[in-house]
Enzyme design. Structure first.
Site, short mmCIF file in Angstrom:
data_model
loop_
_atom_site.label_atom_id
_atom_site.label_comp_id
_atom_site.label_asym_id
_atom_site.label_seq_id
_atom_site.Cartn_x
_atom_site.Cartn_y
_atom_site.Cartn_z
N HIS A 152 0.88 -1.18 0.00
CA HIS A 152 0.00 0.00 0.00
C HIS A 152 0.92 1.23 0.00
O HIS A 152 2.04 1.18 0.50
CB HIS A 152 -0.84 -0.05 1.28
CG HIS A 152 -1.87 1.03 1.41
ND1 HIS A 152 -1.58 2.30 1.86
CD2 HIS A 152 -3.20 1.02 1.18
CE1 HIS A 152 -2.69 3.03 1.90
NE2 HIS A 152 -3.69 2.27 1.48
N ASP A 192 3.15 -4.50 7.88
CA ASP A 192 1.95 -3.68 7.75
C ASP A 192 0.76 -4.61 7.95
O ASP A 192 0.41 -5.39 7.06
CB ASP A 192 1.94 -3.03 6.36
CG ASP A 192 0.62 -2.32 6.06
OD1 ASP A 192 -0.35 -2.48 6.83
OD2 ASP A 192 0.56 -1.63 5.02
N GLN A 218 -4.46 -5.01 7.04
CA GLN A 218 -5.49 -5.89 6.47
C GLN A 218 -5.49 -7.28 7.09
O GLN A 218 -6.34 -8.10 6.71
CB GLN A 218 -5.29 -6.02 4.95
CG GLN A 218 -5.44 -4.73 4.18
CD GLN A 218 -6.87 -4.19 4.19
OE1 GLN A 218 -7.81 -4.85 4.59
NE2 GLN A 218 -7.02 -2.94 3.77
N LYS A 271 -10.26 -0.32 10.77
CA LYS A 271 -10.45 -1.49 9.91
C LYS A 271 -10.84 -2.71 10.72
O LYS A 271 -11.12 -3.78 10.18
CB LYS A 271 -9.17 -1.78 9.12
CG LYS A 271 -8.87 -0.73 8.06
CD LYS A 271 -7.72 -1.19 7.20
CE LYS A 271 -7.03 -0.06 6.46
NZ LYS A 271 -7.80 0.47 5.32
N CYS A 277 -4.88 2.68 -3.50
CA CYS A 277 -3.62 3.18 -2.94
C CYS A 277 -2.51 2.14 -3.09
O CYS A 277 -1.68 1.95 -2.18
CB CYS A 277 -3.76 3.60 -1.48
SG CYS A 277 -4.94 4.92 -1.25
N1 7TS Z 1 -1.74 -0.62 4.70
C1 7TS Z 1 -2.66 -1.35 4.07
C2 7TS Z 1 -2.33 -2.73 3.60
C3 7TS Z 1 -3.92 -0.80 3.84
O1 7TS Z 1 -4.84 -1.54 3.21
C4 7TS Z 1 -4.22 0.50 4.29
C5 7TS Z 1 -5.53 1.16 4.02
C6 7TS Z 1 -3.22 1.18 4.98
C7 7TS Z 1 -2.00 0.61 5.16
C8 7TS Z 1 -3.45 2.54 5.53
O2 7TS Z 1 -4.29 2.48 6.63
P1 7TS Z 1 -4.74 3.81 7.38
O3 7TS Z 1 -5.76 3.33 8.36
O4 7TS Z 1 -3.56 4.39 8.03
O5 7TS Z 1 -5.33 4.71 6.34
N2 7TS Z 1 -6.21 0.63 2.93
C9 7TS Z 1 -7.32 1.11 2.33
C10 7TS Z 1 -7.97 0.43 1.32
O6 7TS Z 1 -7.65 -0.66 0.89
N3 7TS Z 1 -9.02 1.16 0.91
O7 7TS Z 1 -9.05 2.27 1.61
C11 7TS Z 1 -7.99 2.27 2.49
#
Ligand code: 7TS
Length: 417
Positions: free
Chosen positions: A134, A211, A214, A237, A375
């Site tokens: 990501h 990371d 997910q 999430k 992303c």
């Molecule tokens: N890493 C992964 C694998 C992600 O899917 C996401 C967000 C992030 C980092 C960032 O997370 P945040 O909570 O700091 O924003 N992914 C997604 C997505 O798949 N659709 O919208 C956000």
């Protein structure tokens, strides 16, 4: 076709129906239809337990944390710290001081990229990531490389969206300072063999950041068993509030990191001549934190623990298997990401329509999916597509949601034929 026997621990239909009743948002209709919310990789909906925990906290226990001696502030501090302890338990970390509460995965990775690089990375050193990251596990490292003179090295993925482990191993050299890898790809669903990667990297003395944005909401996580050194996740999430998440770091490594943001709460003493910094984790928590967010996060952890992460994983595997099987019948549909080990993400493109048009038609049928590059633009480039449609599953999704998705895709085929 998968059978219930393949997913022995999965939630029953009745249990899922009961769980759905915990989520007020699912009571609404969209375009006259029940909501099939299949955008859980983006963010998850909130159970009443989380909503109520936050609102109860604001109504009864709210004050600034760590700063006052009066009873209300002590209560607020205890509630905030209970969020940290819940995170420790959730991740099976040894020590609660290893949990830094932050805004989420993005902030957690930025902390490590910035701080670790300042302390341990010199010009000519290398940071190894993968092609399926990501943007939040790419750009912070690019910024860190710019600042330090280090080089970003990228391990490839194959046509199924699996990491090429041999290649990754071959790319770890004497200048590699960090391996940063996604646990589950948000664009492909691939589940990476993190434990193996950690063994490979550690054999060369290189730490590993995972990371976990997910993976944490969808399977049991044990950072000690995974053998990684840093693990980042987002509360929103995993059915918790937005604006709260955590970084877990191995104690010795966190202690060796300099502060990354300065301000109140992270210091030991401040003078114009010299300031000294507090111990971990407060050293990394400058300023007033998301206090109520930590309370909601603890409620989310308790909610997930009560159901059981293994059962959630099994349920979502069943949904993925149903959906993967069903979309094979849709003409002109290609699944992007066919790794042997996947979490509940189904990314695809259609010959007849652009992903945004597919998502728009699905919306009219009450099906919420995301269309775009998610992303993860390098993943799109790898597969030669500008975007994909992505259905991603959560604990409250049902066979009916999968059926609604498939029915919507049949409509897409008819409309664009
Ligand atoms: N890493 C992964 C694998 C992600 O899917 C996401 C967000 C992030 C980092 C960032 O997370 P945040 O909570 O700091 O924003 N992914 C997604 C997505 O798949 N659709 O919208 C956000």
């Amino acid at each position: 076709m998968s059978t219930a026997e393949s997913f022995p621990t999965r939630l029953t239909e009745l249990e899922v129906a009961r769980l759905r009743a915990d989520f007020p948002v699912l009571e609404q209709k969209f375009h006259g239809r029940p909501l099939a919310y299949l955008d859980n990789a983006n963010t998850t909906q909130k159970p009443r337990a989380v909503i109520d925990a936050e609102s109860h906290f604001y109504a009864t226990d709210y004050a600034g944390v760590h700063r006052a001696v009066y009873e209300l502030a002590e209560r607020a501090t205890r509630a905030y710290e209970a969020g940290r302890e819940a995170m420790r338990r959730f991740l099976h970390a040894r020590d609660v001081h290893e949990i830094v509460l932050l805004r989420g995965t993005t902030e957690a990775i930025n902390l490590v990229a910035s701080s670790f690089t300042r302390a341990h990375v010199a010009p000519g050193d290398e940071i190894l990531i993968t092609e399926m990251e990501h943007h939040s596990n790419i750009v912070p490292w690019q910024l860190a490389c710019e600042a330090s003179g280090a080089r970003l090295v990228v391990a490839p993925i194959d046509d199924r969206g699996e990491l090429v482990l041999d290649a990754l191993e071959g790319m770890i050299g004497p200048r590699t300072r960090m391996v940063a890898v996604v646990h589950v790809s948000n664009a492909l669903g691939t589940l990476n063999p993190v434990r193996e990667i950690a063994e490979i990297a550690h054999a060369r003395g290189v730490p590993v950041l995972v990371d976990g944005a997910q993976s944490a909401p969808h399977m049991p996580i044990d950072v000690q068993a995974l053998g990684c050194d840093f693990f980042a996740l987002s509360g929103h999430k995993m059915y918790g509030p937005s604006g709260i998440g955590a970084l877990w770091g191995r104690r010795e490594l966190l202690e060796a990191l300099p502060p990354w943001q300065g301000g109140g709460a992270m210091i030991e003493s401040v003078a114009f001549e010299k300031t000294t910094y507090g111990p971990i984790p407060s050293r990394f928590e400058a300023g007033t934190p998301n206090i109520a967010g930590a309370v909601g996060l603890a409620a989310a952890v308790e909610y997930l623990e009560a159901i059981g992460l293994e059962r959630i994983a099994s349920h979502e595997q069943q949904l993925l298997a149903w959906a993967t099987e069903a979309v094979r019948e849709i003409p002109g549909l290609t699944v992007i990401g066919t790794a042997a080990e996947k979490a509940g993400v189904l990314s695809f493109v259609m010959d007849c329509a652009h992903p945004h048009d597919v998502a728009t038609i699905l919306d009219r049928e009450g099906v919420a999916v995301r269309a775009g590059h998610h992303c993860a633009q390098p993943v799109m480039q790898r597969f030669g597509v500008p975007a994909t449609v992505r259905a991603s599953f959560g604990l409250y999704n049902t066979r009916e949601d999968v059926d609604a998705l498939v029915a919507g895709l049949r409509t897409v085929v008819e409309v664009f034929r």
